[in-house]
Write a protein that holds these residues in place. Sequence first.
Motif, PDB file in Angstrom:
ATOM      1  N   ARG A 124       0.833  -1.204   0.000  1.00  0.00           N
ATOM      2  CA  ARG A 124       0.000   0.000   0.000  1.00  0.00           C
ATOM      3  C   ARG A 124       0.869   1.256   0.000  1.00  0.00           C
ATOM      4  NH1 ARG A 124      -5.113   2.758   1.070  1.00  0.00           N
ATOM      5  NH2 ARG A 124      -4.377   4.890   1.097  1.00  0.00           N
ATOM      6  N   VAL A 125       1.901   1.290   0.845  1.00  0.00           N
ATOM      7  CA  VAL A 125       2.783   2.458   0.898  1.00  0.00           C
ATOM      8  C   VAL A 125       3.503   2.642  -0.438  1.00  0.00           C
ATOM      9  CG1 VAL A 125       4.818   3.455   2.005  1.00  0.00           C
ATOM     10  CG2 VAL A 125       3.067   2.346   3.405  1.00  0.00           C
ATOM     11  N   CYS A 126       4.005   1.545  -0.994  1.00  0.00           N
ATOM     12  CA  CYS A 126       4.689   1.633  -2.295  1.00  0.00           C
ATOM     13  C   CYS A 126       3.744   2.170  -3.372  1.00  0.00           C
ATOM     14  CB  CYS A 126       5.226   0.264  -2.698  1.00  0.00           C
ATOM     15  SG  CYS A 126       6.609  -0.309  -1.694  1.00  0.00           S
ATOM     16  N   HIS A 127       2.490   1.717  -3.340  1.00  0.00           N
ATOM     17  CA  HIS A 127       1.503   2.186  -4.316  1.00  0.00           C
ATOM     18  C   HIS A 127       1.294   3.691  -4.188  1.00  0.00           C
ATOM     19  CE1 HIS A 127      -2.658   3.118  -5.603  1.00  0.00           C
ATOM     20  NE2 HIS A 127      -2.410   2.247  -6.567  1.00  0.00           N
ATOM     21  N   ASP A 128       1.304   4.193  -2.939  1.00  0.00           N
ATOM     22  CA  ASP A 128       1.053   5.615  -2.710  1.00  0.00           C
ATOM     23  C   ASP A 128       2.195   6.505  -3.183  1.00  0.00           C
ATOM     24  OD1 ASP A 128      -1.419   5.119  -1.680  1.00  0.00           O
ATOM     25  OD2 ASP A 128      -0.893   5.494   0.418  1.00  0.00           O
ATOM     26  N   ILE A 129       3.427   5.992  -3.128  1.00  0.00           N
ATOM     27  CA  ILE A 129       4.561   6.860  -3.458  1.00  0.00           C
ATOM     28  C   ILE A 129       5.126   6.623  -4.853  1.00  0.00           C
ATOM     29  CG2 ILE A 129       5.200   7.130  -1.032  1.00  0.00           C
ATOM     30  CD1 ILE A 129       7.563   5.245  -1.594  1.00  0.00           C
ATOM     31  N   ILE A 130       4.677   5.564  -5.518  1.00  0.00           N
ATOM     32  CA  ILE A 130       5.288   5.257  -6.814  1.00  0.00           C
ATOM     33  C   ILE A 130       4.985   6.332  -7.857  1.00  0.00           C
ATOM     34  CG2 ILE A 130       3.370   3.875  -7.759  1.00  0.00           C
ATOM     35  CD1 ILE A 130       5.558   1.945  -8.822  1.00  0.00           C
TER      36      ILE A 130
ATOM     37  N   ALA B 272       8.685  15.828  -5.463  1.00  0.00           N
ATOM     38  CA  ALA B 272       9.452  15.531  -4.252  1.00  0.00           C
ATOM     39  C   ALA B 272       8.662  15.927  -3.007  1.00  0.00           C
ATOM     40  CB  ALA B 272      10.792  16.258  -4.288  1.00  0.00           C
ATOM     41  N   VAL B 273       7.994  17.064  -3.053  1.00  0.00           N
ATOM     42  CA  VAL B 273       7.151  17.486  -1.926  1.00  0.00           C
ATOM     43  C   VAL B 273       6.019  16.491  -1.707  1.00  0.00           C
ATOM     44  CG1 VAL B 273       5.499  19.243  -1.172  1.00  0.00           C
ATOM     45  CG2 VAL B 273       7.711  19.934  -2.095  1.00  0.00           C
ATOM     46  N   ASN B 274       5.413  16.054  -2.807  1.00  0.00           N
ATOM     47  CA  ASN B 274       4.317  15.084  -2.731  1.00  0.00           C
ATOM     48  C   ASN B 274       4.800  13.767  -2.125  1.00  0.00           C
ATOM     49  OD1 ASN B 274       2.064  13.485  -3.119  1.00  0.00           O
ATOM     50  ND2 ASN B 274       1.930  13.809  -5.314  1.00  0.00           N
ATOM     51  N   ALA B 275       5.939  13.250  -2.612  1.00  0.00           N
ATOM     52  CA  ALA B 275       6.467  11.988  -2.091  1.00  0.00           C
ATOM     53  C   ALA B 275       6.813  12.100  -0.617  1.00  0.00           C
ATOM     54  CB  ALA B 275       7.697  11.570  -2.898  1.00  0.00           C
ATOM     55  N   SER B 276       7.426  13.221  -0.230  1.00  0.00           N
ATOM     56  CA  SER B 276       7.781  13.420   1.173  1.00  0.00           C
ATOM     57  C   SER B 276       6.540  13.466   2.055  1.00  0.00           C
ATOM     58  CB  SER B 276       8.585  14.717   1.335  1.00  0.00           C
ATOM     59  OG  SER B 276       8.881  14.969   2.690  1.00  0.00           O
ATOM     60  N   ALA B 277       5.493  14.166   1.599  1.00  0.00           N
ATOM     61  CA  ALA B 277       4.257  14.261   2.377  1.00  0.00           C
ATOM     62  C   ALA B 277       3.624  12.890   2.572  1.00  0.00           C
ATOM     63  CB  ALA B 277       3.274  15.213   1.691  1.00  0.00           C
ATOM     64  N   ARG B 278       3.636  12.081   1.538  1.00  0.00           N
ATOM     65  CA  ARG B 278       3.049  10.744   1.626  1.00  0.00           C
ATOM     66  C   ARG B 278       3.846   9.838   2.575  1.00  0.00           C
ATOM     67  NH1 ARG B 278      -0.887   9.601  -2.043  1.00  0.00           N
ATOM     68  NH2 ARG B 278      -1.340  11.288  -3.507  1.00  0.00           N
ATOM     69  N   LEU B 279       5.165   9.953   2.520  1.00  0.00           N
ATOM     70  CA  LEU B 279       5.989   9.139   3.407  1.00  0.00           C
ATOM     71  C   LEU B 279       5.850   9.584   4.859  1.00  0.00           C
ATOM     72  CD1 LEU B 279       9.219   8.730   1.244  1.00  0.00           C
ATOM     73  CD2 LEU B 279       7.660   6.919   1.969  1.00  0.00           C
ATOM     74  N   GLN B 280       5.791  10.887   5.101  1.00  0.00           N
ATOM     75  CA  GLN B 280       5.619  11.390   6.466  1.00  0.00           C
ATOM     76  C   GLN B 280       4.272  10.944   7.035  1.00  0.00           C
ATOM     77  OE1 GLN B 280       7.715  12.855   8.427  1.00  0.00           O
ATOM     78  NE2 GLN B 280       9.371  13.447   7.054  1.00  0.00           N
ATOM     79  N   PHE B 281       3.246  10.970   6.198  1.00  0.00           N
ATOM     80  CA  PHE B 281       1.932  10.505   6.629  1.00  0.00           C
ATOM     81  C   PHE B 281       1.979   9.012   6.952  1.00  0.00           C
ATOM     82  CE2 PHE B 281      -2.315   8.850   6.149  1.00  0.00           C
ATOM     83  CZ  PHE B 281      -3.140   9.837   6.674  1.00  0.00           C
TER      84      PHE B 281
END
Length: 210
Positions: free
Chosen positions: A19-25, A55-64
């Motif tokens: 699920r996390v990989c799907h969100d950041i890919i 990059a901002v989007n990926a960082s936000a998703r990972l922090q969440f």
Amino acid sequence: MSELLSLSAPDLAALLCSRVCHDIISPVGAINNGLELLDEGGADEDAMRLIRASAVNASARLQFARIAFGAAGSAGMQIDTGDAQAVATAFLANEKPDLEWTGVRALLPKNQVKLLLNLVLVANAAIPRGGRLRVALEAEGSNPAFTIAAEGPMLRVPPKFLELHSGGRPEEPIDAHSVQFYYTLLLARETGMQINIRATAEEIILSAGA
């Protein structure tokens, strides 16, 4: 909420990782596309704009994900609901709904905060065309309560979440798309909080409390 089916720990871990990989890919792929544009030359400004935004989007998703799905510290750790609000705001900045968050800032057990953030994800899935999410947090005393209201077009509680909430065994196995609904209900069970669902033509309200 009725009895929840059981997933093995390895299966749950694997599905949450998927699920996390799907969100950041998607944002990571966009960063790669931007770098390819730079390599081709002649589109430096557009490429850098794409790279920065992704990059901002990926960082936000990972922090969440770090708080919503991760351990976020040692056993028994408490999490500041202000941090939960910050990661939810950054995450939803890349989604369609607008977010309103009210409530007193407090330190709560990590699984309660994880439940809150996962309910935000469920509510977000209930309005696929966007709209508004209103999060209300009551954290005074030892029994916090959360309410998330979703308003928008094509309003619908995700069917898989309803199916799991009812305690019925799903017709199809839980996969990377539905594991977040399962995890939300698992967190509710672990925290001793009850999730209630109220749906009208105008809004869907998800609430959790003792």
